[in-house]
Design a protein around this motif. Structure first.
Motif, PDB file in Angstrom:
ATOM      1  N   LEU A   1       0.852  -1.189   0.000  1.00 45.39           N
ATOM      2  CA  LEU A   1       0.000   0.000   0.000  1.00 45.39           C
ATOM      3  C   LEU A   1       0.887   1.238   0.000  1.00 45.39           C
ATOM      4  O   LEU A   1       1.992   1.214   0.537  1.00 45.39           O
ATOM      5  CB  LEU A   1      -0.885   0.067   1.253  1.00 45.39           C
ATOM      6  N   ARG A   2       0.370   2.306  -0.555  1.00 45.04           N
ATOM      7  CA  ARG A   2       1.034   3.599  -0.429  1.00 45.04           C
ATOM      8  C   ARG A   2       0.219   4.478   0.509  1.00 45.04           C
ATOM      9  O   ARG A   2      -1.004   4.580   0.378  1.00 45.04           O
ATOM     10  CB  ARG A   2       1.191   4.287  -1.784  1.00 45.04           C
ATOM     11  N   VAL A   3       0.884   5.068   1.478  1.00 42.52           N
ATOM     12  CA  VAL A   3       0.224   5.976   2.422  1.00 42.52           C
ATOM     13  C   VAL A   3       0.083   7.329   1.733  1.00 42.52           C
ATOM     14  O   VAL A   3       1.073   8.018   1.499  1.00 42.52           O
ATOM     15  CB  VAL A   3       1.022   6.106   3.728  1.00 42.52           C
ATOM     16  N   GLU A   4      -1.142   7.695   1.433  1.00 39.04           N
ATOM     17  CA  GLU A   4      -1.390   8.927   0.680  1.00 39.04           C
ATOM     18  C   GLU A   4      -1.565  10.147   1.579  1.00 39.04           C
ATOM     19  O   GLU A   4      -1.241  11.267   1.165  1.00 39.04           O
ATOM     20  CB  GLU A   4      -2.645   8.763  -0.192  1.00 39.04           C
ATOM     21  N   GLN A   5      -2.097   9.943   2.766  1.00 35.00           N
ATOM     22  CA  GLN A   5      -2.365  11.061   3.673  1.00 35.00           C
ATOM     23  C   GLN A   5      -1.850  10.731   5.064  1.00 35.00           C
ATOM     24  O   GLN A   5      -2.129   9.644   5.586  1.00 35.00           O
ATOM     25  CB  GLN A   5      -3.868  11.369   3.730  1.00 35.00           C
ATOM     26  N   THR A   6      -1.129  11.656   5.661  1.00 38.95           N
ATOM     27  CA  THR A   6      -0.565  11.425   7.000  1.00 38.95           C
ATOM     28  C   THR A   6      -1.108  12.412   8.028  1.00 38.95           C
ATOM     29  O   THR A   6      -0.563  12.525   9.118  1.00 38.95           O
ATOM     30  CB  THR A   6       0.970  11.523   6.954  1.00 38.95           C
ATOM     31  N   ASP A   7      -2.190  13.090   7.679  1.00 41.72           N
ATOM     32  CA  ASP A   7      -2.772  14.079   8.597  1.00 41.72           C
ATOM     33  C   ASP A   7      -4.027  13.540   9.276  1.00 41.72           C
ATOM     34  O   ASP A   7      -4.940  14.294   9.605  1.00 41.72           O
ATOM     35  CB  ASP A   7      -3.077  15.389   7.871  1.00 41.72           C
ATOM     36  N   THR A   8      -4.081  12.217   9.478  1.00 41.17           N
ATOM     37  CA  THR A   8      -5.223  11.631  10.173  1.00 41.17           C
ATOM     38  C   THR A   8      -4.775  11.095  11.531  1.00 41.17           C
ATOM     39  O   THR A   8      -3.579  10.946  11.795  1.00 41.17           O
ATOM     40  CB  THR A   8      -5.854  10.471   9.378  1.00 41.17           C
ATOM     41  N   ALA A   9      -5.753  10.772  12.355  1.00 40.40           N
ATOM     42  CA  ALA A   9      -5.450  10.233  13.684  1.00 40.40           C
ATOM     43  C   ALA A   9      -4.743   8.894  13.601  1.00 40.40           C
ATOM     44  O   ALA A   9      -4.081   8.477  14.556  1.00 40.40           O
ATOM     45  CB  ALA A   9      -6.744  10.087  14.490  1.00 40.40           C
ATOM     46  N   TRP A  10      -4.849   8.214  12.459  1.00 42.68           N
ATOM     47  CA  TRP A  10      -4.341   6.848  12.348  1.00 42.68           C
ATOM     48  C   TRP A  10      -3.153   6.708  11.401  1.00 42.68           C
ATOM     49  O   TRP A  10      -2.647   5.594  11.218  1.00 42.68           O
ATOM     50  CB  TRP A  10      -5.466   5.917  11.893  1.00 42.68           C
TER      51      TRP A  10
END
Length: 233
Positions: free
Chosen positions: A117-126
């Motif tokens: 998987l590619r992590v697209e967003q890192t501005d979430t709680a998880w």
């Protein structure tokens, strides 16, 4: 120490695995029962994988009406971090905490494999523990994991940065736009089809990449545990 609830529905399979991942991350797992509306003061909630209520009607369609989910919907709308994994993702979509739906895999076969998987967003709680664009290896196992949404919803998800995880090096189920996970607008609710709770220990593999999801929520809650401390647990 943060307390993270894991809901057990009739047919849940991965609730104990989720509890172990939470424990390894440095938090206290709290078992929550589907028929109990009391969330017992937890700081976050995980909806685990499995076949809630036997997947009757549609995956997650009955679970969304459980007393626990009624409380979780209200708490999530008030900001409680909620993670849905596989069947949990399906439940979040059925409960309208996340947009879209999960349908039968495009090839009509159950798929069980290790998936990049590619992590697209890192501005979430998880996902705040990852670097943007990081590629992680996590198992996927589903028969109805094909993410679909109408064109307007897909465009909104893409333009507003709400696609959190995307399949790379192959799409295991035919999901539109290679979507593996999405978030709500606030970023406290995240759902994904692959199983991070099965990628938290080198012994069982295929990686420890999934541990970052559980560590991230502790950072979000302000109770992150140093890696050295986690290793002693």
């Amino acid at each position: 120490m943060s307390r993270i609830g894991v809901v057990t529905f009739p047919g849940s399979l991965d609730d104990r695995d989720a509890q172990r991942a939470i424990r390894l991350s440095g938090a206290e797992p709290v078992a929550l029962w589907h028929d109990d509306a009391d969330l017992h003061g937890v700081d976050a909630v995980v909806l685990p994988g499995g076949f809630s209520y036997g997947d009757y009607l549609r995956c997650g369609a009955i679970a969304r009406f459980s007393p626990a989910m009624m409380s979780i919907v209200d708490a999530a709308n008030a900001g409680l971090p909620v993670l849905g994994i596989c069947n949990g993702f399906q439940i979040l979509c059925e409960a309208h905490l996340l947009p879209g739906a999960l349908t039968r895999n495009g090839h009509l076969h159950f798929r069980n494999r290790d998936q990049w998987l590619r992590v697209e967003q890192t501005d979430t709680a998880w996902t705040n523990a990852y670097q943007p664009g990081a590629e992680i290896l996590i198992p996927v196992k589903n028969g109805e994991g094909c993410y679909v949404a109408d064109p307007a919803t897909l465009e909104e998800l893409e333009t507003t940065g709400r696609v959190v995880f995307r399949y790379v090096r192959g799409n295991p189920n035919g999901s539109q736009h290679d979507i593996a996970g999405v978030r709500n607008a606030a970023g406290n609710v995240v759902g994904l089809m692959p199983h991070p709770e099965h990628a938290v220990e080198a012994l069982t593999g295929p990686s420890t990449d999934g541990l970052g999801i559980f560590a991230a929520v502790l950072a979000h809650l302000g109770t992150a545990v140093p890696a050295a401390s986690r290793d002693r647990r």
